[in-house]
Design a protein around this motif. Structure first.
Motif, PDB file in Angstrom:
ATOM      1  N   GLU A 150       0.860  -1.184   0.000  1.00  0.00           N
ATOM      2  CA  GLU A 150       0.000   0.000   0.000  1.00  0.00           C
ATOM      3  C   GLU A 150       0.890   1.225   0.000  1.00  0.00           C
ATOM      4  O   GLU A 150       1.983   1.217   0.574  1.00  0.00           O
ATOM      5  CB  GLU A 150      -0.909   0.025   1.235  1.00  0.00           C
TER       6      GLU A 150
ATOM      7  N   SER B  85      -5.407   2.333  -1.430  1.00  0.00           N
ATOM      8  CA  SER B  85      -3.975   2.605  -1.350  1.00  0.00           C
ATOM      9  C   SER B  85      -3.131   1.510  -1.992  1.00  0.00           C
ATOM     10  O   SER B  85      -1.901   1.600  -1.989  1.00  0.00           O
ATOM     11  CB  SER B  85      -3.546   2.763   0.116  1.00  0.00           C
ATOM     12  N   SER B  86      -3.780   0.485  -2.526  1.00  0.00           N
ATOM     13  CA  SER B  86      -3.043  -0.668  -3.034  1.00  0.00           C
ATOM     14  C   SER B  86      -2.943  -0.677  -4.559  1.00  0.00           C
ATOM     15  O   SER B  86      -3.969  -0.577  -5.249  1.00  0.00           O
ATOM     16  CB  SER B  86      -3.723  -1.963  -2.579  1.00  0.00           C
TER      17      SER B  86
END
Length: 277
Positions: free
Chosen positions: A9, A205-206
């Protein structure tokens, strides 16, 4: 990526680009939108590359807890949609609004109603298991697709809005004029409050979730239009398209990482599919 390593992330704080404009249909409605997020290539990877928010429960996606309703309209919409479900389409079928919802609290003090969970530590009651004969994923989502309507017409507000965060506030400008300001941004870990930092994984966030073929403002057009209105969305889409042509300065880092050439020993990003979560 080794199975012993946590999913990648990107950090929560990085440069972002914003746009601000008045709603063409309402001169007292100001839209602020995070272009870095809306021009990202995030897409829902439920059922494919999703790791889930709880460790060891990737199949839950972000449905590991019940969804709090925003208001009576939200409750009534879900009530009407649930009435269309049968034991063949809803694995954990229950009759009666009070039998598939429960009273809890968002802040620990104020009572609020949400969808029930299947057990004390189980996922949302509307989540069908992947091998269910009637189809895995959200039973409400699947019913909407069978009925030929967008899932936002059947699902709780928080479920169809994620991972877009809308905040609305009345603001007063220096000349005394008042405007309703709608802010559209990324629902990152902080959107869940302090507990968001404890999630096992969060998709926005990945890089594994930034594998869409089109930018978010296109793939999430119905949701964005529902949040700010059709006229405001059309203006937003035009501004987003213009920004794409000139080149975004602050690109979402997860989108950048997802687009980078695969390193030797790595793996190709999963192919996203239409989510039923």
């Amino acid at each position: 990526m080794s199975r012993t390593q946590p999913p990648r992330e990107v950090p929560l704080d990085f440069p972002r680009e914003w746009i601000e404009f008045l709603d063409p249909a309402d001169e007292q409605h100001l839209i602020r939108a995070d272009l870095t997020w809306l021009l990202s290539r995030w897409t829902c990877v439920f059922g494919s590359a999703c790791h889930g928010i709880l460790p060891g429960r990737a199949e839950d996606g972000c449905c590991s807890h019940g969804a709090f309703f925003t208001d009576t309209d939200d409750e009534n919409r879900v009530r009407a949609a649930a009435a269309k479900l049968t034991p063949q389409t809803w694995q954990h079928h229950r009759r009666g609004f009070k039998n598939y919802t429960e009273v809890d609290s968002v802040d620990g003090t104020t009572p609020a109603r949400r969808t029930a969970t299947r057990s004390a530590d189980g996922p949302c009651v509307f989540l069908n298991e992947a091998d269910f004969a009637g189809g895995g994923g959200c039973a409400l989502h699947a019913q909407a697709l069978r009925d030929g309507v967008h899932p936002l017409k059947y699902k709780p507000d928080v479920c169809w809005q994620l991972p877009v965060r809308r905040e609305q506030d009345w603001i007063t400008r220096p000349d005394g004029t008042k405007l309703l300001q709608s802010t559209l941004s990324e629902f990152d870990r902080r959107g869940w409050g302090p507990g968001g930092h404890e999630l096992a994984w969060w998709c926005t966030s990945s890089p594994e979730a930034h594998v869409g073929t089109e930018p978010m403002y296109v793939t999430y057009a119905p949701e964005l239009a529902e949040l700010v209105g059709e006229a405001a969305y059309e203006k937003l889409a035009a501004l987003c398209a213009a920004r794409v042509k000139t080149g975004l300065v602050a690109v979402h880092p997860a989108t950048t990482l997802a687009a980078a050439p695969k390193r030797r020993g790595g793996r190709e990003p999963a192919t996203p599919r239409k989510s039923a979560g």
